[in-house]
Write an enzyme that holds these catalytic residues in place. Structure first.
Site, PDB file in Angstrom:
ATOM      1  N   ARG A  99       0.887  -1.084  -0.090  1.00 33.61           N
ATOM      2  CA  ARG A  99       0.067   0.063  -0.007  1.00 33.61           C
ATOM      3  C   ARG A  99       1.005   1.295   0.146  1.00 33.61           C
ATOM      4  O   ARG A  99       1.925   1.378   0.596  1.00 33.61           O
ATOM      5  CB  ARG A  99      -0.898   0.081   1.196  1.00 33.61           C
ATOM      6  CG  ARG A  99      -1.943  -1.073   1.170  1.00 33.61           C
ATOM      7  CD  ARG A  99      -3.089  -0.298   0.485  1.00 33.61           C
ATOM      8  NE  ARG A  99      -4.195  -1.497   0.499  1.00 33.61           N
ATOM      9  CZ  ARG A  99      -4.230  -2.269  -0.888  1.00 33.61           C
ATOM     10  NH1 ARG A  99      -3.426  -2.233  -1.861  1.00 33.61           N
ATOM     11  NH2 ARG A  99      -5.338  -3.247  -0.796  1.00 33.61           N
TER      12      ARG A  99
ATOM     13  N   LYS B  99      10.232   3.483   8.415  1.00 36.45           N
ATOM     14  CA  LYS B  99      10.681   4.058   9.688  1.00 36.45           C
ATOM     15  C   LYS B  99      12.118   4.523   9.259  1.00 36.45           C
ATOM     16  O   LYS B  99      12.751   4.180   8.207  1.00 36.45           O
ATOM     17  CB  LYS B  99      10.766   2.934  10.705  1.00 36.45           C
ATOM     18  CG  LYS B  99      10.747   3.591  12.123  1.00 36.45           C
ATOM     19  CD  LYS B  99       9.588   3.972  12.571  1.00 36.45           C
ATOM     20  CE  LYS B  99       9.393   4.583  14.195  1.00 36.45           C
ATOM     21  NZ  LYS B  99       8.174   4.122  14.460  1.00 36.45           N
TER      22      LYS B  99
HETATM   23  P1  NAD Z   1       9.854  10.269  23.328  1.00 32.71           P
HETATM   24  O1  NAD Z   1      11.255  10.543  22.940  1.00 32.71           O
HETATM   25  O2  NAD Z   1       8.654  11.236  23.644  1.00 32.71           O
HETATM   26  O3  NAD Z   1       9.946   9.535  24.909  1.00 32.71           O
HETATM   27  C1  NAD Z   1      10.907   8.457  25.433  1.00 32.71           C
HETATM   28  C2  NAD Z   1      10.757   8.435  26.691  1.00 32.71           C
HETATM   29  O4  NAD Z   1      11.378   7.391  27.407  1.00 32.71           O
HETATM   30  C3  NAD Z   1      11.529   9.452  27.292  1.00 32.71           C
HETATM   31  O5  NAD Z   1      10.692  10.241  28.185  1.00 32.71           O
HETATM   32  C4  NAD Z   1      12.801   8.923  28.046  1.00 32.71           C
HETATM   33  O6  NAD Z   1      13.343   9.701  29.026  1.00 32.71           O
HETATM   34  C5  NAD Z   1      12.285   7.646  28.277  1.00 32.71           C
HETATM   35  N1  NAD Z   1      13.202   6.617  28.223  1.00 32.71           N
HETATM   36  C6  NAD Z   1      14.369   6.159  27.573  1.00 32.71           C
HETATM   37  N2  NAD Z   1      15.070   5.334  28.240  1.00 32.71           N
HETATM   38  C7  NAD Z   1      14.335   4.863  29.239  1.00 32.71           C
HETATM   39  C8  NAD Z   1      14.537   3.779  30.212  1.00 32.71           C
HETATM   40  N3  NAD Z   1      15.485   2.869  30.258  1.00 32.71           N
HETATM   41  N4  NAD Z   1      13.558   3.549  31.214  1.00 32.71           N
HETATM   42  C9  NAD Z   1      12.498   4.567  31.265  1.00 32.71           C
HETATM   43  N5  NAD Z   1      12.343   5.652  30.351  1.00 32.71           N
HETATM   44  C10 NAD Z   1      13.067   5.561  29.448  1.00 32.71           C
HETATM   45  O7  NAD Z   1       9.341   9.173  22.591  1.00 32.71           O
HETATM   46  P2  NAD Z   1       7.848   8.592  22.337  1.00 32.71           P
HETATM   47  O8  NAD Z   1       7.356   9.257  21.047  1.00 32.71           O
HETATM   48  O9  NAD Z   1       7.040   8.866  23.487  1.00 32.71           O
HETATM   49  O10 NAD Z   1       7.778   7.137  21.842  1.00 32.71           O
HETATM   50  C11 NAD Z   1       8.152   6.113  23.089  1.00 32.71           C
HETATM   51  C12 NAD Z   1       7.693   4.698  22.413  1.00 32.71           C
HETATM   52  O11 NAD Z   1       6.470   4.727  21.679  1.00 32.71           O
HETATM   53  C13 NAD Z   1       9.036   4.195  21.232  1.00 32.71           C
HETATM   54  O12 NAD Z   1       9.105   2.731  21.452  1.00 32.71           O
HETATM   55  C14 NAD Z   1       8.181   4.755  19.885  1.00 32.71           C
HETATM   56  O13 NAD Z   1       8.686   3.820  18.842  1.00 32.71           O
HETATM   57  C15 NAD Z   1       6.914   4.324  20.333  1.00 32.71           C
HETATM   58  N6  NAD Z   1       5.614   4.816  19.530  1.00 32.71           N
HETATM   59  C16 NAD Z   1       5.613   6.231  19.552  1.00 32.71           C
HETATM   60  C17 NAD Z   1       4.634   6.882  18.766  1.00 32.71           C
HETATM   61  C18 NAD Z   1       4.427   8.182  18.643  1.00 32.71           C
HETATM   62  O14 NAD Z   1       3.395   8.820  18.301  1.00 32.71           O
HETATM   63  N7  NAD Z   1       5.284   9.146  19.064  1.00 32.71           N
HETATM   64  C19 NAD Z   1       3.631   6.219  18.151  1.00 32.71           C
HETATM   65  C20 NAD Z   1       3.683   4.549  18.096  1.00 32.71           C
HETATM   66  C21 NAD Z   1       4.800   4.086  18.958  1.00 32.71           C
END
Ligand code: NAD
Length: 468
Positions: free
Chosen positions: A64, A104
């Site tokens: 897609r 990605k």
């Molecule tokens: P972000 O950068 O906003 O936040 C990540 C957070 O994780 C930060 O607060 C950081 O301090 C914390 N962190 C890092 N290492 C850590 C650890 N060992 N223990 C605890 N906290 C830790 O990123 P995000 O956008 O919130 O993404 C977080 C996860 O969600 C990722 O796996 C990302 O791929 C997934 N995700 C994000 C989205 C989105 O819309 N942003 C959508 C789907 C999936």
């Protein structure tokens, strides 16, 4: 030997393949990562020195178009990581019926230590590399925020595409997760975290699934730990608290807090902003090592940070009965088996964190249609409601009570359309993965979600045929 992230995703994929009769060649094509663009480019630091940045964009599946997936800024970004994350995007979009392939990207920088002007130059240069190789465009590949990026970076990407991209009419649809003031969509910011809590709420609504875990149905009163209080984790915490759940633990990269009585998450955030750390927040237990929070007592653990947070090393010590994978790939396959054998229910990433791409889809549609969701209908609906109130008053001889009339006077805003459509998508997708889990006695919801994704992608190959 530890497996790679892409191997882990394929391990889950292969487990689901055992339950389908999709031909092997098609399964091989679905599993493969179609294209990866690896790049090196120079960026000037504020002091004039030049550094070479490594960057990637993986397009996992073109069944897609456009492909869709976030952009990550982290020193740990690698080709294997973006391939794994792109594959998860393919399966996620298929599970929630969003018509995109998976992609990605990322660049190897630490955004926490770089200046804003450096980040802007790096983002614009990365975008221009993607434009040059046709790895971005409203009909080609549409990035979004991920770890270390947000609305600001998405704005720079859109502006660079406008300046250099081939598409002058639909340039805004080249990226999602933009600020609302830059034609983003209301509700995108909280969509992933909110979607994860909607998923949990749905799971918790069926006694047959919940009671065997030793829990009662309903989100209210459930004790949650949210590991990773970033964009996703914070909005998951807020959505859970709004629904009367209790957040007993939170963590970020430099520490964690636990209070069995429940944390006031907004006060915790204010404390961190003032003190620079969670340390010293009154009346709570502080852990300097954030992963310690994963092992504290709770009903539900919501890993919302990074992949591989839960492995064979810590899985046997987890206390949670339910894990909601708000992050991508937080539980590796070995840990997954340990937890499944221990009777822990896991809501898999390719369903649980799909809220972000669902609302990104709405943003893309809004940008392509060049009109906001409520603009053409809002006033019309208000007038229709006013007429209805008039008819009710005429037929009954009395006006509706003011509180009921007020409800009818309201016409939906963009946020109402987005929230209800997100809720509807999470509900339909949950039914789509829960039913085969039960009916076909599949091992778990993850296998069922992968199976749904595989059959959906295979179906598009069957309908479209294979070129030439
Ligand atoms: P972000 O950068 O906003 O936040 C990540 C957070 O994780 C930060 O607060 C950081 O301090 C914390 N962190 C890092 N290492 C850590 C650890 N060992 N223990 C605890 N906290 C830790 O990123 P995000 O956008 O919130 O993404 C977080 C996860 O969600 C990722 O796996 C990302 O791929 C997934 N995700 C994000 C989205 C989105 O819309 N942003 C959508 C789907 C999936």
């Amino acid at each position: 030997m530890t497996s790679s992230f892409f191997d882990d995703v394929n391990c889950y994929f292969d487990a689901a393949c055992q339950h389908t009769d999709v031909p092997d060649g098609i399964l091989d094509q679905i599993r493969a990562c179609n294209a990866v663009y690896r790049m090196r480019f120079p960026v000037r630091r504020d002091d004039g020195k030049v550094v070479v940045i490594r960057g990637f964009r993986a397009e996992h599946s073109h069944h897609r178009l456009p492909t869709k997936g976030g952009v990550r800024y982290s020193l740990d970004v690698s080709q294997n990581e973006v391939m794994a994350l792109a594959a998860l995007m393919t399966y996620k979009c298929a599970v929630v019926d969003v018509p995109f392939g998976g992609a990605k990207g990322g660049i190897c920088i630490d955004p926490r230590t770089e200046s804003v002007s450096f980040l802007e130059r790096a983002t614009r240069r990365y975008t221009s590399e993607l434009i040059r190789k046709r790895f971005i465009g409203p009909d080609v590949d549409v990035p979004a925020p991920d770890v270390g990026t947000g609305e600001r970076e998405m704005g720079w990407i859109a502006d660079t595409y406008k300046a250099q991209g081939p598409d002058t009419l639909n340039w805004l649809a080249c990226v999602t997760g933009k600020a609302v003031s830059m034609h983003g969509v209301e509700g995108r910011r909280e969509a992933t975290g909110l979607g994860a809590i909607l998923a949990l709420d749905l799971f918790l609504s069926t006694r047959e699934d919940v009671n065997p875990l030793g829990l009662e149905t309903g989100l209210a009163g459930k004790r949650l730990i949210i590991s990773g209080l970033g964009k996703v984790g914070l909005h998951a915490a807020r959505a859970a608290i709004e629904r009367d759940a209790i957040v007993v633990g939170v963590s970020v990269s430099d520490g964690a807090l636990y209070d069995e009585g429940g944390l006031d998450v907004e006060s915790v955030l204010r404390h961190r902003a003032d003190a620079g750390s969670f340390r010293g927040f009154p009346g709570t237990q502080f852990f300097a090592a954030p992963d310690a929070i994963l092992e504290q007592p709770c009903d539900v653990l919501v890993p919302a940070a990074l992949e591989h947070q839960i492995t064979a090393n810590n899985a046997p010590r987890l206390k949670a009965k339910i894990i909601v994978e708000a992050a991508n790939g937080p539980v590796d396959p070995e840990a997954n088996s340990i937890l499944r054998n221990a009777g822990v229910a896991i809501l898999p990433d390719i369903y649980a964190n799909a809220g972000g791409v669902v609302v990104s889809y709405f943003e893309w549609i809004k940008n392509l249609s060049h009109v906001s969701f409520e603009r053409m209908t809002r006033r019309y609906q208000q007038i229709a409601h006013e007429r209805l109130l008039g008819v009710i008053a005429r037929l009954t001889g009395k006006p509706l009570p003011p509180e009921d009339a007020a409800v009818l006077h309201q016409a939906p805003n963009e946020i109402d359309f987005v929230r209800t459509a997100l809720d509807n998508t999470m509900t339909l997708s949950f039914e789509k993965i829960r039913e085969p889990w039960k009916q076909r006695a599949l091992p778990d919801l993850r296998t069922s979600a992968y199976l749904a994704a595989i059959e959906s992608v295979a179906n598009s190959y069957a309908l479209d045929g294979i070129f030439p």
